[in-house]
Structures are given as structure tokens and as C-alpha cells.
Design an enzyme around this catalytic site. Sequence first.
Site, PDB file in Angstrom:
ATOM      1  N   LYS A   1      10.764  23.572  -2.407  1.00 56.38           N
ATOM      2  CA  LYS A   1      10.433  23.864  -1.013  1.00 56.38           C
ATOM      3  C   LYS A   1      11.115  22.802  -0.148  1.00 56.38           C
ATOM      4  O   LYS A   1      11.715  21.863  -0.681  1.00 56.38           O
ATOM      5  CB  LYS A   1       8.922  23.795  -0.812  1.00 56.38           C
ATOM      6  CG  LYS A   1       8.123  24.747  -1.696  1.00 56.38           C
ATOM      7  CD  LYS A   1       6.639  24.462  -1.605  1.00 56.38           C
ATOM      8  CE  LYS A   1       5.832  25.475  -2.434  1.00 56.38           C
ATOM      9  NZ  LYS A   1       4.383  25.155  -2.419  1.00 56.38           N
ATOM     10  N   GLY A   2      11.013  22.927   1.161  1.00 54.19           N
ATOM     11  CA  GLY A   2      11.624  21.927   2.036  1.00 54.19           C
ATOM     12  C   GLY A   2      10.679  20.754   2.254  1.00 54.19           C
ATOM     13  O   GLY A   2       9.634  20.908   2.874  1.00 54.19           O
TER      14      GLY A   2
ATOM     15  N   GLU B   1      10.711  17.654   6.494  1.00 57.58           N
ATOM     16  CA  GLU B   1       9.999  17.514   7.763  1.00 57.58           C
ATOM     17  C   GLU B   1       8.523  17.227   7.562  1.00 57.58           C
ATOM     18  O   GLU B   1       7.928  16.418   8.264  1.00 57.58           O
ATOM     19  CB  GLU B   1      10.170  18.789   8.584  1.00 57.58           C
ATOM     20  CG  GLU B   1      11.611  19.074   8.944  1.00 57.58           C
ATOM     21  CD  GLU B   1      11.736  20.326   9.789  1.00 57.58           C
ATOM     22  OE1 GLU B   1      11.696  20.194  11.016  1.00 57.58           O
ATOM     23  OE2 GLU B   1      11.855  21.422   9.220  1.00 57.58           O
TER      24      GLU B   1
END
Lengths: 334, 160, 455, 264
Positions: free
Chosen positions: A288-289, A292
Site C-alpha cells: 500500500k502507499g 503520506e
Amino acid sequence: MAIRRGRGVAAINYPTGMNLGGDPTQALVHSTPTGNFMVTLSSVDLGQGMKQIMAQICAETIGVPTDRVVVDTADTDTGPHCMGTFASRGTHRAGNAVIQAAKEARQVMLEVAAEELEVNASDLETDGQGNIQVKGAPQKSISIFDVALSAHFKRGRSISGRGMFLIPRSYPEKETGAMKPSTCYAHACTVAEVEVDDETGEVTVLTVKNVFEIGRALNPKMVEQQLVGGSWMGISHALYETTEPYYPNRDHGGTDFNQYLMPGPGDLAQTEIIVLERPSADGPFGAKGPGEMCANPQIPAVANAVFDAVGVRIDTLPITPERILRALKAQTTG
Amino acid sequence: MAKVPVQFTLNGAEKAEFIESGTTLLNALRDKIGDTSPKGGCHQGTCGACSVIIDGELRLSCLTLAETCNGADIKTTAGLAEGGVLHPLQRAFLDAFATQCGFCTPGMIMAAKVLLDRTPNPSREDVVEALSGNICRCTGYEPIIQAVLVAARANSQNAA
Amino acid sequence: MELRKDYFADVRKDGLHEIGQPRPRLDSPGHVTGKTAYFADRNFPGMLHLKMVRSPHHHARIRSIDTSEAEKHPGVVRVLTARDVPHNVYTILILIQIGPEDETVLADGKVRWKGEAVVAVLGETERAAQEAAAKVKVDYEVLPAVFDMEEALKPGAPLVNEYHGQNYYLYDSGECRKVRFGDVEAGFAQADHILEQSYQSSPIEHAPTETTGCVVAPEGNDRFTCYTNTQAMFFTLDNASIILQMPGSKLHFVGGTVGGGFGGKVDVIVEPIAILGAKLTGRPVSFVYSREEEMQISSPRAAEKVVIKDGVMRDGRIVARKVTGYTDAGAYSRHSPYGAQKGAAHYPGPYTIPNVWIDTYCVYTNRTPSSAMRGFGVTIGDFALEVQMDKLARLIGMDPLEFRFINAYRDGDMKAHRQPTEGAALIECMQEASRAANWPVAEKYMAMSSYRKGA
Amino acid sequence: MSLALQTFSSVKDANAALQAAGTRYLGGGTLVVRAANEGDVSTSSLVRVTDPGLSRIAVADGDVRLGASVTMAAIARHPELAALAPAARAVGGPAIRNMATVGGNLFAPAPYGDFAVALLALDATIVTEDGETPIEAFLASRDTSRAIITAVGFALPKVESFRFLKVSRVKPKGVSVLSIAVVLERTADGTVSSARIALGCMADRPIRAIAAEKALLGCKLAPGEIAPALAAAGEGVAPITDPIASAWYRAEVLPVHLGRLLLG
């Protein structure tokens, strides 16, 4: 004077990608005559390590060591379209495109190897060290170096592949807001411990314990870089940063690194990072990212810890000594 | 526009150039001499990315006029590796994953080098103080502090 | 860092060759030797330097611009005004049909924020360009400005941006992006306690150590190579193509190694005007933000105001949540209409709440246009949501961590924007945090799972 | 016009050159080169002096004379100036301290100029070719001062009689929320017999806390006794508001920090 201690918790999730515009990225992969692999992209590396991660993804997919892969990015004359490096989409979107391109290239590579070894391509596997071997009979093998030479000079095959990953655009439904703005979600929970000087309003973050769930840590050391730096930025947002210290008044905006406040190397909280992995269904190797989300949970955790310490709520960011002191004074007079 | 001569030693090599009067050392190094290892992060003296070592002292090349460096001995990160072998600080930055975007790295390494040249066994507090003029926005500083401490230990072991 | 492989062990394949391995970064040797090439490390003979004349006013009509003295200044090669820009009014997200075009490359008739670009000066040296910029005369008629979002939304407020016609972005859903799920008023009626609180932030700068900029070099064949630190190569190329009315085939963008971005380099601001300068002079052009420009001119993270009204039961269940979010876009849209609606989908946070009402507004004020930043549309919302969660827990006398377990979303739960939850892991993160921080919670919470049987 | 640098071996010649319009004196460069980099085109010429006397530190018979070009780093490492080291180290990071000079610090606008705060508490004398000026008079007229400062002189304080505090948001290096320098003489029983207190960020330049100085006389350094001095600390101040802190905040925490400095 009293130094008062408190702790706070926060839990968050974070979406990957920007589907509300359509979210495409492409990749091309090809081999050189001696079996090195080029990944061609237009994705941007901001320092988070995009190039390295794409190299590892390509290497894993093709079945070669990472140092056999070169990533060429970001040149619009050579690299196919990427939406951009933002929205925690880089690893996820570009990674998926690289996997697709690398799989296609791998298939050609195996076919050439099959012709050389006079077996079926479906019977072949890579050993991860630069060789292709027959499943169950690893003594029957050929190096990828020789396969690439054969493809180029003997068999006229292009060991290459095209990758395109598109999350189709989601249009929010006007009345209900039904929409699919992103794909997989990363998660975090942070506990922060602070000391507050109740005569000056100064806050010291003693410890932050961050638990992050990021799908898959493709390169754990690089994940750690992001998460440690992000945790610092979260604390920075909580207590220090703004371009307009007297918002909405526009005056006194900082114009340099002296006036724009961020924690210095003498302000660091003792930081603990724990990573969980629940692979995402659509991420490259489950990733996943993480880029951020890792800077978000510290902000409310610190805010809640300040309340726990001195009993005042600061609902305006950043939580400056001035805001705390004003609240403490209002508390004693009120 | 008036050009003036400047002459100094850069990473052990003699350099001589004609530059416009008032040119900063940072711009002279980058634009005239071709050493782009010092970075221009602010041109205000507030970020440290342009840090170089002049006659053994850490200085900000963005606030130093090149003309004032005549005869000086200047060192930059570009000259740190010897014979293709990385300096222990460079090695430590790699091993500790202490670089992300890399823009602050050359300045950080210069600041750390001056520290280790004078204080071979620094405390954590010494390292924090030595790096305090250099901004990093990516790492949260901790990996950089660790890298400098590791390099110091490597240095002192080599010396022993 | 500690990798806790015991969580979700059943769904993860280990034993890969390259993935999951802490391989050294291939870019780091360049970083530690100072050899990595950033855009500004390209230097070309005869390169011009672009300096911008900027508005000293928050809101003003431009009566006239006189560049004659600047043009005569020694070392000045060209002075650019709005007239020189082929398609001067643009908006970045027009590529994904988010309009209208609402921002000028160089101000034309009006400035809407202090620092807005008005005139570009191209000089042989930075100093020549700076000196000439000081000689540009702009005659302004100062107009009333609005800085407060609530003031901006009131009738009779100064109109910030005529291309919108009102001080908010008009979505197809109206003045705000809406999410409606369940019956929020019924939820409030049922609740044991109601808590309505307001949260606020101010703009935040990305503050990368490398400032925004580009270097443009004519290739000699009517093409231009733009070395840039943009975060999105084709977004920038395609917008430059529109602004300059040049076929994209005439533009070549090279980037890829950037000294930090954090979302601050997704706007298309420096490249089009620098390419225009190179085109009109035939010479390489460098346009690099000063640190002052980076801090106050480049887009920050938007200021936000978030109002949360919750209905909560004594047993800890949140039964209704109403969120109104305001995003301070500043004078122009840039990416803010996107961020505001991304926020609409993010509320009510990682919790399963049966009745949800969300309105998010993108508001225009006379300040530096805001844009994307790390956590775009989410970061400030998470601050508000998670402080609110702490307040709710204390309101009903419950441990703040346990309170979150009660409401945490799990696989299969329907979110307010009508997506079923997949791959949830909030509960496991909280369980691990409970252990790591020695913050005990009841055994029943430690026994919970994000999995649901059959999901 | 470009920016030209003129180098002189004597202060006298440099002073003459400095009379030309658009000319400024180049010390460590932390103020004037920065201004030029940021596009201040009002300066077209910089003047510097290479006279090594400007970089000399002389300590004799309890008197200190610091050449105007002496850097903060040189002060911080000078064995006989140990008492002043905390004030010198308060300025910037290591690279800035290798550049920033005593002379330049006297001109630094708030929130900068922490060393000048120390010099004010020390009742320093400012030396130019024209003579010597008490620091208070110099600070009052520094905006129009045209003569190159050559040195500052003051009596070396005993380590225990000089106290310095800089409060900053960012550690270890951030700029001042406020700074305080105190020179105290005490009798054998600890009673304050004389006090000079200088404050940074409490106006656009360093100022003295005269009411607090008076209130401190005859006190012992105990919480109850110094309370009137702390209450008087804010008398006559006009703190700056900047991105670091507001005037309100600075005024609020001044007595807190002064108290901690006196009792610490």
C-alpha cells in the site's frame, strides 16, 4: 513552575491513489543483449526511493538480482505516461505497471530459454541468481546472459514488455456522495508522550510509538526511512509549522528556515516504529502507499497528550506555546 | 561588468578563474568551476546545504564572496572520496540509510567532517550541535545522527 | 523498526528473493559523493535568469504596467507580460475536466493575492534581472480583500475570483461535495450525548530543501528541453503545451531526481513561463524560486476548518456524525477542489457509523493559492477526527483507546461513501500500540480482529 | 550595475569608500550578502578591510577588547572568554558562528543579535576611528551609523557574575523567542549590589530592563525576594511580533525566564 506529563493516542487510515481523476501509470521493460533489464518510466523520485523500489519489483518479477535492473526515469522522450508522484500512488500504481511489463518480458525470456533448452517454457523457473532452470531438474539450466544473447543475435526475439495500470475514474454520485476515490487503505496507531511547561506553554515530545500497517514493506530499510521521517514531520505539523502564524491575518509569514519552524536535531522524540503487513489485494506484492499516512497520526496523538498533561484543548494547529499559555490562563481565570 | 581573478585550492587542486565581482563562492564553485556538490537551498545562510570547509573551518558558501577566498584551501563533498574509496562518513551515510532526497547530504557530510576532524569521539550532543545549522526535511535527522556516530566509531577503530 | 510478522501471517507470502529485502539504495552513492544531478546542476552557456515582479497587494486592479525602464536596463534581454502568454488563463486540473480555467500565468488586469506573478524579467545575470525588476512600474488600485473563509462565504464579501463568480468551488453537487449515509438527524435524536466541536489549521509549507524550479534549453530544432523538479512530468508537459499553445511534441521534460517534494511540486508554475522565455529569446533560461518564494509564494497545504457534530451512546457507539469541512484554496483552484472532495470521502474516518452527513467546501480567499501536500485532504481531517474521538471518550468516561475499538471499521463494513471495507487493519494496529505503549485495554478488544467471518 | 567588492588594508581608507551611496560594509556576510542574494539592489558596492587587527582578541588586566571582525566561534573557543561562551554559542549553527562577527551582531535586527544583548549587559564600549561610544548610545543611533566599528571593549565579567539565556523554539539552534543577559555583583552574603539586565526581542534592538535592575538591588536570589524585579521586567518593553512568537507571548514569558535565569 511545573513540568506536566501526558499521553495521547490516535488511530487513522489512509487511502492510496487519486481515482477521482482516473489514475494511470505505464511502464516499459526490456532486456539488453547481455541480460540486464531496463525499466522505463516517467515517474518522479522525490527522494522516497521510487527508482530503487521499481528496480526491486522488476527484479523479483523477472527473477534476477536487483543489481541487474536499471531504472530510467523520468524523461518524457523515453518514459511512458505516469500521472505523477503524489497521493501515495507511486509504489502502488507504478509498481503494478512494472509487474505487468516485467511479466510480459519474463514470458518471452522463458520462451527463448525453452527453445535453447528444448523444453516447454511452462516447465521453466528462475533461480533468482540470474539463471533459468527446469523445474525439478535444476542441473538443466541456462544463464539469462546467454538467453538474452540468443534472443538478440540468434532468435530475433525482443525480451520486453508493456505495463499499464489504470484505476478507472470514479465520478461521485451527486446526492449521496457514493464514490471510489482510492483503492487500498494503510493504517496507523500512534501513542505520544509529552511534557508541557505550564508557565511557558512549551511542549517536549518525549516518545512516539507508531504502529503502521502498510500492506507490504517492499524494502524494509526504505520503509523505515519514510516512517521515521514522516513521524518527525507529523510532530512538526502538530507543534511548529505554518506559513501564516497569525492566520487568517496574512502578516508575519516566515521566509526562511529560521522563521519557518520545524523541530531541530535537538528536539527529537524517542521514536519507535512497528510495522504490520496485511497485503492489499491489488497492490504490487501487497504493498500500500506508506508515504503520506505516516505523518498524520502524530498530530492528534500529540494534541491529545497535551490535553492529558495540562487539561486544555488546543483545537487549532499548530499547537504553539502561545496557544497553550493563553488556554491555561483562560482556565485559571475562568 | 568587472571581472576579478580568484585563485584557490579546491579539494587539493589549484583553481583559477575570472568571475564577476560580488559572486558568491557557491555560485563560483557551481557555475564556473563545475563542482555542483554544494547545493543552493536558501542563499540565506539558513539551510546549510551549501556548507564547505575553508581553511579547516565550516563555512556557508552562499554567504561567502568568492573574492575573499583567494589563497584559501577549500574542501567540498565532491573531493571527499580518495581513489574511489568512500570516506567513512560517506560509507556510514550509505549503511545507515541516512539519505533520502539527498539534497542536504553534501552539506551534512561537510558539517560532520569538521566535527570528526576536531572531535574524533563525539557525544550525541556534539553531533546534534554540529548538524544544527543544516536542514533536512526527509529523514527526521535521527538516521543522520546515527551515521555520524557510526563513522566516528569506525574512525577511532581504524586509528587504534 | 520492528516488523511484526505474526499479524496477518496467513495471508502473506514470504521467501521472495528481492521483495522484502533491505537492498541498499542505488541512488545513495550519488548523494553522498555530491554527484547526483538535480535540475539546477545543469548549466548552459548564455543561460538567462528569470526573476518575477510580484504583487505587493492582496487584491488590486492593475491600471497600467510600464516596463520601458526595465527593458532598457543593462543586461536585460526580455520582459514578459500577460500579453506574451498565448493561453494565459489556465487551471492545472483541466486535464481531468476540473474547471473552469481560473488562474493567470501573468496577472492580467487584476491581482488576487500578495505575491502573484505580474511581470517576468529575463536577464544575463540574476542581479541584472533583479535590478530591472525593481524598475517595472505597476499602477494598482487596491481593492478590498477577504482572508477569512467564513467572511468569504457571506453575501457581499469581496469577490476573489471572477472566473468562479462566487467564493466557493461549484461542484456538480452544488456549493459543496456531499456524502449522505443513513439518517443523521435520526441518529442524533437517538444519541445519549451530542458533541459539536470546531477545528482549525493554518497553511503549512512543504519546505523541501531544494526549491521549485527549472532550467530550459532550446534543442535547436524548435524543441525545448525542460529540466525540472516537478512531481508529475506529463501533467506539467501537457499543461505547458496548453498554456504555450505548442504541440506537446515540441516539449521534452527531464526530471526524476528531486530534492524533496511532499506535494509542493505538483503545480505547473515555473515551467511554462521559463519555456516561453527560452522560446522568445532563443536562449537557455533558469527560473528557480528563492527560499522566500518557496516559503510564501509556492502553494502551501491549505488551511482548513472542520466542524464535527457527533451523537454517541453511553456504551461507546457513535451513532451519528456530521462533518462540515472548509478548505482555504486561496485565490485560485490549483488542486484544492480535488482535495476538498477527497476529504469528503475520508470522513467519517476509519470508523463504522450508521448515520453520516458530510459537506466539504473549497473556499476562495485572497491568499497564496494552496495545493496538495503529503496527506492531501486528509491530514487536518485526521487531526480533527482523532481529537474529537478523544473528547467523546472522555465525555462518556471511557478509555480513549477502548472507545476506538468499539467503533473501528472491519472487513465488509459499508463506508459512508458506499464502499465496503476491504483489508482493514486498524484493530491490529491498535492492539499492537496497546502492547508497545503499555496502554492496556480489556481482553475482549485484544481478541478482536479486522476479519469478519465470511467476509 | 553589478555588486562590486572593494578590499582595503586600512579602516581609514575603507571608511572613505563607505561614504559613497549604495555602499555597505562587509563583515561576516551573514547580513549583507544575504540581502544581496535576496534581491536587495540598493547596495551596489561592498567594502571590506583586511587589517588583521580587526580579528584580534586582547584580554589584559580584566579588560577585554574584541576586534570587530572577531567571530562568534573565536569567542566561544577562547579560554579566557569562557564566561562569554554561552552567548557566543547562542548565535546560529557552527558555520554561521565561523562567519558572524562581533561588529555585525551589533547591527542585527531582532530576533537576531543575541551577542549584542550580552554586550549591552556588559556595558561595552563601541570603538570607531572617531572614538568610543557607550553601547546604549550606539544602539540608539545604529540605523544611521556610517563609521566602521573597529572593536568593542568591556570589563571581563567573572564566570559567576555573568548569566545568559536564549529561549528558542527550535533546538539546539533556533532564533530567539527572547534572550536575556545579566551581570550581577553580589556581596559575600549573596545580596545583589549591582545589576545590569539586557533583553533581546523586547524591542527592535537590545534594551535594558532598568526597572528590574533597580528592584533587584538589595535582594538575595530567592523566589520571594526577586518577585518585584520579575514583576518590573516588562516595564518599558515593546516586544516584537514575528513568526517565532507574538509580542503578547514574549511579554508573558519574560518574567518566567528571567526568574529561571536568576534562580538557576
